[in-house]
Design a protein around this motif. Structure first.
Motif, mmCIF file in Angstrom:
data_model
loop_
_atom_site.group_PDB
_atom_site.id
_atom_site.type_symbol
_atom_site.label_atom_id
_atom_site.label_comp_id
_atom_site.label_asym_id
_atom_site.label_seq_id
_atom_site.Cartn_x
_atom_site.Cartn_y
_atom_site.Cartn_z
ATOM 1 N N GLY A 139 0.820 -1.216 0.000
ATOM 2 C CA GLY A 139 0.000 0.000 0.000
ATOM 3 C C GLY A 139 0.848 1.258 0.000
ATOM 4 N N LEU A 140 1.947 1.243 0.735
ATOM 5 C CA LEU A 140 2.851 2.392 0.785
ATOM 6 C C LEU A 140 3.457 2.662 -0.587
ATOM 7 C CD1 LEU A 140 4.265 4.427 2.718
ATOM 8 C CD2 LEU A 140 6.090 2.762 2.920
ATOM 9 N N VAL A 141 3.928 1.608 -1.242
ATOM 10 C CA VAL A 141 4.556 1.763 -2.563
ATOM 11 C C VAL A 141 3.529 2.189 -3.610
ATOM 12 C CG1 VAL A 141 5.723 0.500 -4.417
ATOM 13 C CG2 VAL A 141 6.452 0.194 -2.057
ATOM 14 N N VAL A 142 2.362 1.540 -3.606
ATOM 15 C CA VAL A 142 1.326 1.888 -4.582
ATOM 16 C C VAL A 142 0.840 3.321 -4.351
ATOM 17 C CG1 VAL A 142 -1.031 1.351 -5.313
ATOM 18 C CG2 VAL A 142 0.619 -0.477 -5.001
ATOM 19 N N GLY A 143 0.665 3.707 -3.104
ATOM 20 C CA GLY A 143 0.244 5.076 -2.799
ATOM 21 C C GLY A 143 1.273 6.105 -3.239
ATOM 22 N N ALA A 144 2.543 5.819 -2.994
ATOM 23 C CA ALA A 144 3.608 6.742 -3.406
ATOM 24 C C ALA A 144 3.664 6.850 -4.929
ATOM 25 C CB ALA A 144 4.948 6.290 -2.855
ATOM 26 N N LEU A 145 3.499 5.740 -5.609
ATOM 27 C CA LEU A 145 3.506 5.756 -7.074
ATOM 28 C C LEU A 145 2.314 6.541 -7.611
ATOM 29 C CD1 LEU A 145 4.835 4.785 -9.680
ATOM 30 C CD2 LEU A 145 3.451 2.722 -9.520
ATOM 31 N N ALA A 146 1.146 6.331 -7.016
ATOM 32 C CA ALA A 146 -0.033 7.091 -7.444
ATOM 33 C C ALA A 146 0.162 8.582 -7.187
ATOM 34 C CB ALA A 146 -1.273 6.579 -6.714
ATOM 35 N N GLY A 147 0.740 8.922 -6.046
ATOM 36 C CA GLY A 147 1.012 10.324 -5.746
ATOM 37 C C GLY A 147 2.002 10.939 -6.708
ATOM 38 N N TYR A 148 3.037 10.169 -7.067
ATOM 39 C CA TYR A 148 4.042 10.669 -8.000
ATOM 40 C C TYR A 148 3.438 10.905 -9.387
ATOM 41 C CZ TYR A 148 8.291 10.978 -10.781
ATOM 42 O OH TYR A 148 9.272 11.398 -11.640
ATOM 43 N N LEU A 149 2.593 9.980 -9.819
ATOM 44 C CA LEU A 149 2.003 10.100 -11.151
ATOM 45 C C LEU A 149 0.932 11.192 -11.227
ATOM 46 C CD1 LEU A 149 1.741 6.337 -12.121
ATOM 47 C CD2 LEU A 149 3.406 8.024 -12.935
#
Length: 82
Positions: A11-21
Protein backbone atom coordinates in the motif's frame (compact mmCIF):
# COMPACT_ATOMS: atom_id res chain seq x y z
CA UNK A 1 1.29 -10.84 11.09
CA UNK A 2 3.45 -11.09 7.96
CA UNK A 3 0.48 -10.49 5.65
CA UNK A 4 -0.31 -7.22 7.43
CA UNK A 5 3.25 -5.94 7.04
CA UNK A 6 3.39 -7.07 3.42
CA UNK A 7 0.12 -5.34 2.56
CA UNK A 8 1.25 -2.25 4.47
CA UNK A 9 4.40 -2.06 2.33
CA UNK A 10 2.49 -2.75 -0.89
CA UNK A 11 0.00 0.00 0.00
CA UNK A 12 2.85 2.39 0.79
CA UNK A 13 4.56 1.76 -2.56
CA UNK A 14 1.33 1.89 -4.58
CA UNK A 15 0.24 5.08 -2.80
CA UNK A 16 3.61 6.74 -3.41
CA UNK A 17 3.51 5.76 -7.07
CA UNK A 18 -0.03 7.09 -7.44
CA UNK A 19 1.01 10.32 -5.75
CA UNK A 20 4.04 10.67 -8.00
CA UNK A 21 2.00 10.10 -11.15
CA UNK A 22 -0.72 12.59 -10.10
CA UNK A 23 1.51 15.30 -8.63
CA UNK A 24 0.49 18.81 -9.69
CA UNK A 25 2.55 20.96 -12.01
CA UNK A 26 4.63 23.28 -9.90
CA UNK A 27 7.35 25.87 -10.12
CA UNK A 28 9.39 26.91 -7.12
CA UNK A 29 11.56 30.01 -6.85
CA UNK A 30 14.00 30.29 -3.94
CA UNK A 31 15.95 33.43 -3.17
CA UNK A 32 17.69 33.17 0.17
CA UNK A 33 15.07 32.54 2.83
CA UNK A 34 12.25 33.56 0.47
CA UNK A 35 10.45 30.71 -1.31
CA UNK A 36 7.57 31.07 -3.77
CA UNK A 37 5.74 28.04 -5.16
CA UNK A 38 3.09 28.15 -7.89
CA UNK A 39 1.01 25.05 -8.68
CA UNK A 40 -1.28 24.28 -11.57
CA UNK A 41 -4.28 21.97 -11.62
CA UNK A 42 -2.96 19.50 -14.21
CA UNK A 43 -0.71 16.50 -13.45
CA UNK A 44 2.97 17.17 -14.03
CA UNK A 45 4.65 15.68 -17.05
CA UNK A 46 7.89 13.77 -17.05
CA UNK A 47 10.05 16.78 -17.88
CA UNK A 48 12.47 15.91 -15.11
CA UNK A 49 13.78 18.44 -12.64
CA UNK A 50 13.61 18.34 -8.88
CA UNK A 51 10.40 17.95 -6.93
CA UNK A 52 9.03 20.95 -5.08
CA UNK A 53 7.95 20.87 -1.45
CA UNK A 54 4.27 20.80 -2.42
CA UNK A 55 4.83 17.89 -4.77
CA UNK A 56 6.69 15.95 -2.05
CA UNK A 57 3.79 16.60 0.36
CA UNK A 58 1.34 15.38 -2.30
CA UNK A 59 3.31 12.16 -2.78
CA UNK A 60 3.65 11.69 0.99
CA UNK A 61 -0.08 12.09 1.59
CA UNK A 62 -0.87 9.52 -1.09
CA UNK A 63 1.73 7.13 0.37
CA UNK A 64 0.24 7.41 3.87
CA UNK A 65 -3.29 6.84 2.55
CA UNK A 66 -2.08 3.81 0.58
CA UNK A 67 -0.29 2.41 3.62
CA UNK A 68 -3.40 2.86 5.78
CA UNK A 69 -5.55 1.11 3.17
CA UNK A 70 -3.02 -1.72 2.89
CA UNK A 71 -2.92 -2.17 6.65
CA UNK A 72 -6.72 -2.12 6.79
CA UNK A 73 -6.93 -4.82 4.13
CA UNK A 74 -4.35 -6.82 6.10
CA UNK A 75 -6.48 -6.66 9.24
CA UNK A 76 -9.62 -7.64 7.33
CA UNK A 77 -7.80 -10.56 5.72
CA UNK A 78 -6.50 -11.64 9.13
CA UNK A 79 -9.98 -11.61 10.64
CA UNK A 80 -11.40 -13.55 7.72
CA UNK A 81 -8.91 -16.40 8.35
CA UNK A 82 -9.68 -16.63 12.07
Amino acid sequence: MNAKIGLLLVGLVVGALAGYLTRPQAAEIKIGDFSLEVQGDKPAGTNGGSLTTGQMQHIGIFAVIGAALGLGVGFVAGRARA
